[in-house]
Write a protein that holds these residues in place. Structure first.
Motif, PDB file in Angstrom:
ATOM      1  N   LEU A 282       0.831  -1.209   0.000  1.00 44.82           N
ATOM      2  CA  LEU A 282       0.000   0.000   0.000  1.00 44.82           C
ATOM      3  C   LEU A 282       0.863   1.256   0.000  1.00 44.82           C
ATOM      4  CD1 LEU A 282      -2.925  -0.805   2.472  1.00 44.82           C
ATOM      5  CD2 LEU A 282      -3.113  -0.340   0.015  1.00 44.82           C
ATOM      6  N   ALA A 283       1.961   1.197   0.734  1.00 40.43           N
ATOM      7  CA  ALA A 283       2.849   2.351   0.818  1.00 40.43           C
ATOM      8  C   ALA A 283       3.808   2.425  -0.358  1.00 40.43           C
ATOM      9  CB  ALA A 283       3.645   2.305   2.123  1.00 40.43           C
ATOM     10  N   ASP A 284       4.000   1.293  -1.035  1.00 40.24           N
ATOM     11  CA  ASP A 284       4.938   1.252  -2.158  1.00 40.24           C
ATOM     12  C   ASP A 284       4.500   0.149  -3.109  1.00 40.24           C
ATOM     13  OD1 ASP A 284       7.019   1.306  -3.923  1.00 40.24           O
ATOM     14  OD2 ASP A 284       8.567   0.713  -2.488  1.00 40.24           O
ATOM     15  N   THR A 285       3.865   0.528  -4.224  1.00 35.79           N
ATOM     16  CA  THR A 285       3.358  -0.444  -5.191  1.00 35.79           C
ATOM     17  C   THR A 285       4.451  -1.365  -5.695  1.00 35.79           C
ATOM     18  OG1 THR A 285       1.658   1.122  -5.884  1.00 35.79           O
ATOM     19  CG2 THR A 285       2.125  -0.680  -7.388  1.00 35.79           C
ATOM     20  N   LYS A 286       5.691  -0.895  -5.677  1.00 35.93           N
ATOM     21  CA  LYS A 286       6.801  -1.707  -6.170  1.00 35.93           C
ATOM     22  C   LYS A 286       7.067  -2.928  -5.290  1.00 35.93           C
ATOM     23  CE  LYS A 286       9.148   2.298  -8.186  1.00 35.93           C
ATOM     24  NZ  LYS A 286      10.354   3.153  -8.128  1.00 35.93           N
ATOM     25  N   ARG A 287       6.361  -3.049  -4.177  1.00 38.06           N
ATOM     26  CA  ARG A 287       6.506  -4.220  -3.307  1.00 38.06           C
ATOM     27  C   ARG A 287       5.373  -5.217  -3.479  1.00 38.06           C
ATOM     28  NH1 ARG A 287       9.703  -3.829   1.156  1.00 38.06           N
ATOM     29  NH2 ARG A 287       9.366  -6.078   1.168  1.00 38.06           N
ATOM     30  N   CYS A 288       4.481  -4.980  -4.435  1.00 39.43           N
ATOM     31  CA  CYS A 288       3.350  -5.879  -4.643  1.00 39.43           C
ATOM     32  C   CYS A 288       3.830  -7.240  -5.164  1.00 39.43           C
ATOM     33  CB  CYS A 288       2.367  -5.260  -5.633  1.00 39.43           C
ATOM     34  SG  CYS A 288       0.702  -5.937  -5.520  1.00 39.43           S
ATOM     35  N   SER A 289       3.062  -8.280  -4.895  1.00 34.34           N
ATOM     36  CA  SER A 289       3.431  -9.631  -5.292  1.00 34.34           C
ATOM     37  C   SER A 289       3.621  -9.755  -6.793  1.00 34.34           C
ATOM     38  CB  SER A 289       2.364 -10.623  -4.821  1.00 34.34           C
ATOM     39  OG  SER A 289       2.751 -11.947  -5.105  1.00 34.34           O
ATOM     40  N   SER A 290       2.746  -9.115  -7.562  1.00 35.75           N
ATOM     41  CA  SER A 290       2.926  -8.969  -9.008  1.00 35.75           C
ATOM     42  C   SER A 290       2.663  -7.512  -9.354  1.00 35.75           C
ATOM     43  CB  SER A 290       1.964  -9.861  -9.796  1.00 35.75           C
ATOM     44  OG  SER A 290       2.292 -11.224  -9.653  1.00 35.75           O
ATOM     45  N   VAL A 291       3.411  -6.997 -10.313  1.00 37.05           N
ATOM     46  CA  VAL A 291       3.328  -5.584 -10.678  1.00 37.05           C
ATOM     47  C   VAL A 291       3.009  -5.466 -12.167  1.00 37.05           C
ATOM     48  CG1 VAL A 291       4.565  -3.386 -10.804  1.00 37.05           C
ATOM     49  CG2 VAL A 291       4.968  -4.937  -8.870  1.00 37.05           C
ATOM     50  N   ILE A 292       2.114  -4.533 -12.500  1.00 36.75           N
ATOM     51  CA  ILE A 292       1.883  -4.160 -13.893  1.00 36.75           C
ATOM     52  C   ILE A 292       2.727  -2.920 -14.166  1.00 36.75           C
ATOM     53  CG2 ILE A 292       0.205  -3.420 -15.632  1.00 36.75           C
ATOM     54  CD1 ILE A 292      -1.970  -4.749 -13.927  1.00 36.75           C
ATOM     55  N   TYR A 293       3.598  -3.022 -15.152  1.00 35.87           N
ATOM     56  CA  TYR A 293       4.431  -1.900 -15.571  1.00 35.87           C
ATOM     57  C   TYR A 293       3.794  -1.256 -16.807  1.00 35.87           C
ATOM     58  CZ  TYR A 293       7.834  -4.104 -12.499  1.00 35.87           C
ATOM     59  OH  TYR A 293       8.459  -4.658 -11.412  1.00 35.87           O
ATOM     60  N   ILE A 294       3.515   0.039 -16.725  1.00 30.71           N
ATOM     61  CA  ILE A 294       2.975   0.777 -17.862  1.00 30.71           C
ATOM     62  C   ILE A 294       4.138   1.512 -18.512  1.00 30.71           C
ATOM     63  CG2 ILE A 294       1.300   2.482 -18.635  1.00 30.71           C
ATOM     64  CD1 ILE A 294      -0.317   1.870 -16.097  1.00 30.71           C
ATOM     65  N   ILE A 295       4.378   1.200 -19.776  1.00 30.13           N
ATOM     66  CA  ILE A 295       5.628   1.573 -20.445  1.00 30.13           C
ATOM     67  C   ILE A 295       5.342   2.293 -21.748  1.00 30.13           C
ATOM     68  CG2 ILE A 295       7.695   0.558 -21.528  1.00 30.13           C
ATOM     69  CD1 ILE A 295       7.125  -1.871 -19.526  1.00 30.13           C
ATOM     70  N   SER A 296       6.178   3.261 -22.088  1.00 31.81           N
ATOM     71  CA  SER A 296       6.051   3.986 -23.350  1.00 31.81           C
ATOM     72  C   SER A 296       7.399   4.056 -24.043  1.00 31.81           C
ATOM     73  CB  SER A 296       5.492   5.386 -23.116  1.00 31.81           C
ATOM     74  OG  SER A 296       6.421   6.162 -22.382  1.00 31.81           O
ATOM     75  N   ARG A 297       7.377   4.517 -25.284  1.00 37.45           N
ATOM     76  CA  ARG A 297       8.615   4.726 -26.031  1.00 37.45           C
ATOM     77  C   ARG A 297       9.312   5.993 -25.544  1.00 37.45           C
ATOM     78  NH1 ARG A 297       7.393   3.400 -32.324  1.00 37.45           N
ATOM     79  NH2 ARG A 297       9.581   4.020 -32.454  1.00 37.45           N
TER      80      ARG A 297
END
Length: 297
Positions: A282-297
């Motif tokens: 909750l305090a840091d999404t980067k610690r979630c069990s699985s993460v969705i990365y939204i990426i651009s060029r």
């Protein structure tokens, strides 16, 4: 070992600062033990001495491999399918919200049995789905009415996709940099790439250690951290814009992990671990069990 890949440098950043981290067992097919190593530079973990692309096929041949079989056998798989009906809608809304224009051409790579590709097609997206497993493609056609292409098409498609999705796919890809470079080529200039992968820096991964189900050796060649994903994307001319949580994964993975660790599913313990993992994230999404990365060029 013949037909095995032994890394002397990190598959993401090419650093030679790699060391052994832990062992994990293939609990789905072979019962073989594999070593997992870690890069001291980008923090990627990777499975050492994995079967080559030409020889790994038999490690996917199991009715328990849910993304290829659609099995509902057992309480955990049944729960997975019920939750999936919710997550499909959540993913669709996320992609519409984050993709400029809110619709258009979508490429789903590694479509499994086609549930997500079918969902997007049903809601107006011009959807192309690719899946290497012929049996999974048959299920997609019969269950969701969508014709998936073979992965051979990946390097033949024309660029210009507004959205490209990989749901728990990138960790399976042997030619990692070539693959990511191709994703960039296929993406429209203002398009978005959505990559979901397990996160070994999560609390549930630390709790279960070598029994963490998302290590899934040898099918998972790489075990990503947010830092290693960022480095991989930057090396291929892409940028991580946002991190989004996959809250349900902590519970599903913890249930599977508890069974691996003790031989039986510990529902109370797994639920508590999943909750603790999500509270940490909750305090840091980067610690979630699985993460969705939204990426651009």
């Amino acid at each position: 070992m013949t037909n095995r890949i032994h890394y002397t440098k990190c598959p993401v950043c090419d650093s030679s600062s790699i060391t052994y981290a832990l062992d994990a067992t293939d609990n789905t097919v072979s019962r073989e033990k594999f070593a997992i190593w870690e890069c001291g530079s980008c923090t990627l973990r990777f499975t050492q001495d994995v079967p080559s692309a030409d020889t790994i096929g038999p490690y996917y041949k199991s009715e328990e491999y849910i993304s290829h079989s659609n099995t509902t056998r057992g309480a955990i798989n049944s729960l997975y399918h019920r939750v999936r009906q919710v997550t499909l809608g959540n993913k669709r809304k996320l992609i519409a919200r984050e993709t400029p224009g809110g619709t258009g051409l979508l490429l789903d790579v590694g479509s499994g049995t086609g549930a997500f590709a079918g969902e997007m097609k049903k809601h107006g997206w011009n959807t192309t789905g690719l899946e290497p497993d012929p049996e999974a493609r048959k299920i997609a056609a019969s269950d969701y009415g969508i014709q998936l292409g073979d992965m051979d098409l990946f390097y033949q498609l024309q660029p210009g996709f507004n959205a490209i999705t990989l749901w728990h796919v990138l960790e399976h890809v042997h030619e990692l940099h070539r693959y990511v470079a191709r994703l960039r080529e296929l993406l429209s200039p203002d398009g978005r790439l959505f990559i979901a992968v397990p996160n070994y820096t999560s609390l549930d991964a630390q709790q279960y250690k070598g029994s963490w189900a998302a290590y899934d050796v040898p099918r998972h060649l790489y075990h990503f951290s947010p830092q290693s994903v960022r480095v991989l994307m930057e090396k291929n001319g892409l940028k991580v814009r946002e991190h989004r949580p996959m809250w349900y994964d902590s519970f599903y993975i913890s249930l599977l992990s508890s069974r691996i660790k003790t031989g039986r599913t510990s529902w109370p313990g797994a639920v508590i671990t999943g909750l603790r993992s999500n509270l940490k994230a909750l305090a840091d999404t980067k610690r979630c069990s699985s993460v969705i990365y939204i990426i651009s060029r």
